[in-house]
Design a protein around this motif. Structure first.
Motif, PDB file in Angstrom:
ATOM      1  N   THR A  96       0.833  -1.209   0.000  1.00  0.00           N
ATOM      2  CA  THR A  96       0.000   0.000   0.000  1.00  0.00           C
ATOM      3  C   THR A  96       0.864   1.254   0.000  1.00  0.00           C
ATOM      4  O   THR A  96       0.634   2.179  -0.789  1.00  0.00           O
TER       5      THR A  96
ATOM      6  N   TRP B  48       1.150   4.249  -2.962  1.00  0.00           N
ATOM      7  CA  TRP B  48       0.970   5.678  -2.721  1.00  0.00           C
ATOM      8  C   TRP B  48       2.168   6.468  -3.231  1.00  0.00           C
ATOM      9  O   TRP B  48       2.013   7.506  -3.879  1.00  0.00           O
TER      10      TRP B  48
ATOM     11  N   CYS C  24       2.052   6.494  -7.046  1.00  0.00           N
ATOM     12  CA  CYS C  24       1.057   7.453  -7.560  1.00  0.00           C
ATOM     13  C   CYS C  24       1.590   8.884  -7.493  1.00  0.00           C
ATOM     14  O   CYS C  24       1.421   9.664  -8.441  1.00  0.00           O
TER      15      CYS C  24
ATOM     16  N   VAL D 251     -14.170   2.303  -6.067  1.00  0.00           N
ATOM     17  CA  VAL D 251     -13.672   3.461  -5.322  1.00  0.00           C
ATOM     18  C   VAL D 251     -12.998   4.459  -6.263  1.00  0.00           C
ATOM     19  O   VAL D 251     -13.234   5.667  -6.159  1.00  0.00           O
TER      20      VAL D 251
ATOM     21  N   LEU E  19     -14.381   8.223  -6.683  1.00  0.00           N
ATOM     22  CA  LEU E  19     -13.504   9.283  -6.196  1.00  0.00           C
ATOM     23  C   LEU E  19     -13.021  10.215  -7.306  1.00  0.00           C
ATOM     24  O   LEU E  19     -12.904  11.421  -7.095  1.00  0.00           O
TER      25      LEU E  19
ATOM     26  N   THR F 285     -13.557  14.263  -7.135  1.00  0.00           N
ATOM     27  CA  THR F 285     -12.403  15.152  -6.960  1.00  0.00           C
ATOM     28  C   THR F 285     -11.956  15.874  -8.229  1.00  0.00           C
ATOM     29  O   THR F 285     -11.220  16.854  -8.147  1.00  0.00           O
TER      30      THR F 285
ATOM     31  N   LEU G 171      -4.874  10.689  -6.850  1.00  0.00           N
ATOM     32  CA  LEU G 171      -5.466  10.476  -5.531  1.00  0.00           C
ATOM     33  C   LEU G 171      -6.427   9.292  -5.555  1.00  0.00           C
ATOM     34  O   LEU G 171      -6.393   8.421  -4.674  1.00  0.00           O
ATOM     35  N   ALA G 172      -7.292   9.253  -6.553  1.00  0.00           N
ATOM     36  CA  ALA G 172      -8.265   8.162  -6.652  1.00  0.00           C
ATOM     37  C   ALA G 172      -7.565   6.809  -6.823  1.00  0.00           C
ATOM     38  O   ALA G 172      -7.982   5.804  -6.240  1.00  0.00           O
TER      39      ALA G 172
ATOM     40  N   VAL H  14      -6.021   5.792  -3.355  1.00  0.00           N
ATOM     41  CA  VAL H  14      -7.063   5.345  -2.427  1.00  0.00           C
ATOM     42  C   VAL H  14      -7.662   4.023  -2.907  1.00  0.00           C
ATOM     43  O   VAL H  14      -7.887   3.107  -2.109  1.00  0.00           O
TER      44      VAL H  14
ATOM     45  N   ALA I 156      -5.325   1.221  -2.091  1.00  0.00           N
ATOM     46  CA  ALA I 156      -5.386   0.899  -0.664  1.00  0.00           C
ATOM     47  C   ALA I 156      -6.628   0.075  -0.339  1.00  0.00           C
ATOM     48  O   ALA I 156      -6.545  -0.945   0.366  1.00  0.00           O
ATOM     49  N   VAL I 157      -7.773   0.485  -0.861  1.00  0.00           N
ATOM     50  CA  VAL I 157      -9.010  -0.271  -0.642  1.00  0.00           C
ATOM     51  C   VAL I 157      -8.889  -1.670  -1.233  1.00  0.00           C
ATOM     52  O   VAL I 157      -9.271  -2.667  -0.613  1.00  0.00           O
TER      53      VAL I 157
END
Length: 127
Positions: free
Chosen positions: A16, A20, A23, A74, A78, A82, A94-95, A98, A101-102
């Motif tokens: 995860t 991030w 990204c 998600v 998202l 956004t 960002l999407a 996230v 991560a989900v």
């Protein structure tokens, strides 16, 4: 650790964090090109990393399908929320982070519910 089921949480946390960072790096590299019509895919490198992680280390097919659906849902929601505030590139980044991560949390949780204990063969076979 002989009775661990599925993906270890430590492995999921590392992946995860890596997603991030990836990204953020992709968004930084693509920021000079953010005005291109249609944009450039921020999610492609993350999808490749997660696919390789799944294929090489954790082939829990049911968990993979559930995780892919959850992460995709998600990301789709998202990005729509956004995009007007952040612009396409940063909303995508960002999407994607996230969503990854989900997806990883979902994959890890479902794999731990459905996978047989990794130490079960060793307990039943004394040799």
């Amino acid at each position: 650790m002989g009775d661990v089921r599925g993906v270890p949480w430590r492995d999921a946390a590392r992946k995860t964090g890596f997603c991030w960072v990836l990204c953020a790096a992709v968004a930084a590299l693509l920021s000079p090109f953010r005005d291109l019509e249609g944009g450039l895919p921020v999610a492609a490198p993350v999808v490749m990393v997660l696919t390789r992680w799944f294929w090489e280390r954790h082939r829990y097919w049911g968990a993979g399908i559930v995780a892919a659906l959850a992460g995709s849902l998600v990301v789709g929601i998202l990005v729509d929320l956004t995009w007007p505030h952040l612009g396409k590139l940063y909303a995508d980044a960002l999407a994607t982070a996230v969503g990854a991560a989900v997806s990883i949390v979902t994959f890890t949780a479902v794999s731990r519910l459905t996978a047989p204990p990794s130490g079960s063969e060793a307990r039943h076979n004394p040799h």
